[in-house]
Structure formats: C-alpha cells, structure tokens
Design an enzyme around this catalytic site. Sequence first.
Site, PDB file in Angstrom:
ATOM      1  N   SER A  15       0.819  -1.206   0.000  1.00 21.08           N
ATOM      2  CA  SER A  15       0.000   0.000   0.000  1.00 21.08           C
ATOM      3  C   SER A  15       0.853   1.256   0.000  1.00 21.08           C
ATOM      4  CB  SER A  15      -0.861  -0.007   1.271  1.00 21.08           C
ATOM      5  OG  SER A  15      -1.483   1.230   1.457  1.00 21.08           O
ATOM      6  N   TYR A  29      -1.709  -0.183  10.112  1.00 19.90           N
ATOM      7  CA  TYR A  29      -2.005  -0.827   8.822  1.00 19.90           C
ATOM      8  C   TYR A  29      -0.812  -0.686   7.877  1.00 19.90           C
ATOM      9  CZ  TYR A  29      -3.655  -1.149   4.032  1.00 19.90           C
ATOM     10  OH  TYR A  29      -3.755  -1.456   2.694  1.00 19.90           O
ATOM     11  N   LYS A  76       2.024  -3.583   6.443  1.00 20.34           N
ATOM     12  CA  LYS A  76       2.352  -3.825   5.025  1.00 20.34           C
ATOM     13  C   LYS A  76       3.854  -3.682   4.798  1.00 20.34           C
ATOM     14  CE  LYS A  76      -1.725  -4.704   3.369  1.00 20.34           C
ATOM     15  NZ  LYS A  76      -2.022  -5.957   2.660  1.00 20.34           N
TER      16      LYS A  76
HETATM   17  N1  UFG Z   1     -12.585  11.383   2.346  1.00 24.67           N
HETATM   18  C1  UFG Z   1     -13.503  12.366   2.647  1.00 24.67           C
HETATM   19  N2  UFG Z   1     -14.729  11.954   3.085  1.00 24.67           N
HETATM   20  C2  UFG Z   1     -15.088  10.657   3.255  1.00 24.67           C
HETATM   21  C3  UFG Z   1     -14.131   9.650   2.923  1.00 24.67           C
HETATM   22  C4  UFG Z   1     -12.888  10.073   2.477  1.00 24.67           C
HETATM   23  O1  UFG Z   1     -13.234  13.553   2.548  1.00 24.67           O
HETATM   24  O2  UFG Z   1     -16.213  10.379   3.677  1.00 24.67           O
HETATM   25  C5  UFG Z   1     -11.276  11.803   1.862  1.00 24.67           C
HETATM   26  C6  UFG Z   1     -10.135  11.268   2.710  1.00 24.67           C
HETATM   27  O3  UFG Z   1      -9.850  12.142   3.768  1.00 24.67           O
HETATM   28  C7  UFG Z   1      -9.006  11.166   1.688  1.00 24.67           C
HETATM   29  C8  UFG Z   1      -9.732  10.879   0.362  1.00 24.67           C
HETATM   30  O4  UFG Z   1     -11.092  11.231   0.586  1.00 24.67           O
HETATM   31  O5  UFG Z   1      -8.384  12.408   1.565  1.00 24.67           O
HETATM   32  C9  UFG Z   1      -9.670   9.425  -0.021  1.00 24.67           C
HETATM   33  O6  UFG Z   1     -10.084   8.653   1.087  1.00 24.67           O
HETATM   34  P1  UFG Z   1     -10.272   7.070   1.043  1.00 24.67           P
HETATM   35  O7  UFG Z   1     -10.705   6.644   2.407  1.00 24.67           O
HETATM   36  O8  UFG Z   1     -11.128   6.700  -0.116  1.00 24.67           O
HETATM   37  O9  UFG Z   1      -8.820   6.546   0.732  1.00 24.67           O
HETATM   38  P2  UFG Z   1      -7.460   6.818   1.531  1.00 24.67           P
HETATM   39  O10 UFG Z   1      -6.630   7.703   0.662  1.00 24.67           O
HETATM   40  O11 UFG Z   1      -7.649   7.239   2.911  1.00 24.67           O
HETATM   41  O12 UFG Z   1      -6.940   5.340   1.688  1.00 24.67           O
HETATM   42  C10 UFG Z   1      -6.567   4.524   0.641  1.00 24.67           C
HETATM   43  C11 UFG Z   1      -6.837   3.081   1.003  1.00 24.67           C
HETATM   44  C12 UFG Z   1      -6.040   2.700   2.219  1.00 24.67           C
HETATM   45  C13 UFG Z   1      -4.615   3.010   1.976  1.00 24.67           C
HETATM   46  C14 UFG Z   1      -4.432   4.450   1.558  1.00 24.67           C
HETATM   47  C15 UFG Z   1      -3.023   4.748   1.195  1.00 24.67           C
HETATM   48  O13 UFG Z   1      -8.201   2.915   1.275  1.00 24.67           O
HETATM   49  O14 UFG Z   1      -6.187   1.323   2.450  1.00 24.67           O
HETATM   50  O15 UFG Z   1      -5.233   4.716   0.419  1.00 24.67           O
HETATM   51  O16 UFG Z   1      -2.615   3.766   0.334  1.00 24.67           O
HETATM   52  F1  UFG Z   1      -3.910   2.827   3.115  1.00 24.67           F
END
Ligand code: UFG
Length: 329
Positions: free
Chosen positions: A116, A140, A144
């Site tokens: 990841s 997490y 990884k």
């Molecule tokens: N976000 C919002 N509102 C929400 C959900 C997400 O604003 O309701 C924002 C988050 O703060 C982030 C972006 O949207 O800035 C993307 O969020 P996600 O949860 O879709 O994805 P992440 O970037 O947090 O996480 C993903 C994977 C993880 C991994 C990470 C880094 O889901 O497993 O990328 O690789 F760890």
Amino acid sequence: MAVLVTGGLGYVGSHAVKHLVDRGEQVVTLDNLIFGHTQAASGSEVVVGDIGDKDLLRQIFSKHSIDSVMHFAAFADVGESVADPKKYYVNNISNSLAMLDVMLEFGVKMMIFSSSAATFGEPEIVPIPEDHPKNPTNPYGRSKLMLEEILREYEHAYGLRAISFRYFNASGADPSGLIGEDHKPEHHLIPLILQVALGQREKISVFGSDWPTPDGTCVRDYVHVSDLAQAHLLGLDALRNGKGTTEYNLGNGNGYSVREVIAVAEEVSGKSIKSVDADRRPGDPAVLVASSEKIVKELGWEPKFPDLRTIIQTAWNWHNTHPNGYSGK
Ligand code: UFG
C-alpha cells in the site's frame, strides 16, 4: 499450474481473479468471507477459510499444483488499525507468516503481495518514487511495510521471490459490470459519493478543507482496479521468468482533490451531490501521488483507464446496477 489467490473474493482480489480466469489460468481462491463475496469468484474454485489455518493450506497445496500465491487477504481500515493494532499485526503479519511457512514446506516460492501507499506516510517528494523514505503513520501501513521487509529476507534466506505492489487509491469497477466494490461498512470516498448520488446517503463529509493543497482538500492518486489487476498478471509473468523480489508503486501519477472527485461524480451521474466540510481525518496525508515509472519501464505496465472520469464512470455503472452491492436487494 494453479495460482492461489488469498482474499480473492474482496475488491481488488476479485478483479485479479477475473483477469487470471479470463486468460485461462487455473485459480484457487481462498477467502474467509469476512469481507469477501462468493458472487465475485468469476468461476474460480473457492475454498472458504483463513490464511492462518495451516492445515487447510496444507490440504490446498496437496490437492493442487500451485506455483504461486497472490496474497490480497488482509485487514485494510487505517482508522481501525490505530484503535486496534493487534488485529492488524495478528492477521496481516502472523497469519501471513503461517501461510509463508506452508508455502516453503511445499516449495512454493513465488508471491505477489498487496502492499500500500500507506507504507510511505507523509511524502517528502511527490510523485512518490519506490525508494522514498518509509514512515507509515498507522499500524495498517506498518504491517504492510513489515511484510515487504520480511519478504526481502525470505528471498535471501529461502529463495522465495516476491513482488510487492503498493496500491494508491484503488477505484472503479470491472467494465463488464459483473464485479465491483462492495465494502460493508464503506469508508472510501468514491463509493460514498456515489451512495449520495443514488439517494442512499444524504451528503458526503469532506474531511478537511484547510490542507496545503490548491482547493484545501486532500489530493489522491485514483487508480482503476482493472489496471491493478493487469499489473498482477505482469508481475506473475515476471516471477515465472525469474524476476527477483522487488516493490512497485501502482498509481497514475495524477492527483485529484476531494472536491474534484465530487465534481466529476456529479457530471458522470447527472445528480447533484451534497457535501459538507468536516474536520480533518486523523492520519490522512495531504497529498499522495505515485510515480509508477518503475513498473512502466520494467514490466511495460500500461494503465487502460487512467482518467478519473472513466474510473468514476465504471464505478457508477456498478453502483447504479448494484445499489446494495452483491446482496442484490
Ligand atoms: N474522504 C472524505 N470523506 C469521506 C471519505 C474520504 O473527505 O467520507 C477523503 C479522505 O480524507 C481522503 C480521500 O477522501 O483524503 C480518499 O479517502 P479514502 O478513504 O477513499 O482513501 P485513503 O486515501 O484514505 O486510503 C486509501 C486506502 C487505504 C490506503 C491508503 C493509502 O483505502 O487502504 O489509500 O494507500 F492505506
């Protein structure tokens, strides 16, 4: 020879299974069904069980001629990993080690590992190259990174070769419309936004609008799940041709803010999507964008769906036709 796919009924795993089956590989899918869906098997042989169950693994390796393992099975909720690190280290590390033991017992010495972007933590350089410093900000990401490091040592000591793929933001759905994203509960941005478009959710909360980015919201590198799956086939071919242990980033190198994602989803769905500004989510880096030059250069990876509109279009097709995911109700 067959490929054992762990977590093969989950989101990214099921897309890899479909790609393997479509090119005629024999596939055994092992999934404990905590998050997996039996409808996502694409005709592969399914074994329900856990990667930590050594007896079950011995039965699988005895019954099938398996030359390689694609290892997707893991817990992957960043926030939960902070609250309950034990759960992450036991499943993502101990159980993976149990599986590696059985692989070595049976002389299975090729693995593709789902890593990841969370291994990097807050980036110092963007786009992030593979050799960027690794300072994961949560258990997490650390789990990884630890397995990546273990795999390097296992090559040296036991000759087990592994390719670790560091996914950035996996998104979209197979263009066939047969499989897609169905997490319960859902935490990811694109499916949550599309739930608003479908009228299943009133609004999307934007986690932070004061980040040091052009519009103040977090920037991410969204990469189509089918392009991730294609990379897994290239990785498998490379291992079969003798490639040694290495790591590759998988992203498109383009960053989109949360607000940009919402705007594209509105265009694609034709619906207005209500958003509200909310607090920052702890542990979120401001910007995560990949450099994937290494896999492009070394394995000839060519993403077919690099633009965000197409990614969201395929996700919308899936969610629109499967508003309750695989449960179909
Ligand atoms: N976000 C919002 N509102 C929400 C959900 C997400 O604003 O309701 C924002 C988050 O703060 C982030 C972006 O949207 O800035 C993307 O969020 P996600 O949860 O879709 O994805 P992440 O970037 O947090 O996480 C993903 C994977 C993880 C991994 C990470 C880094 O889901 O497993 O990328 O690789 F760890």
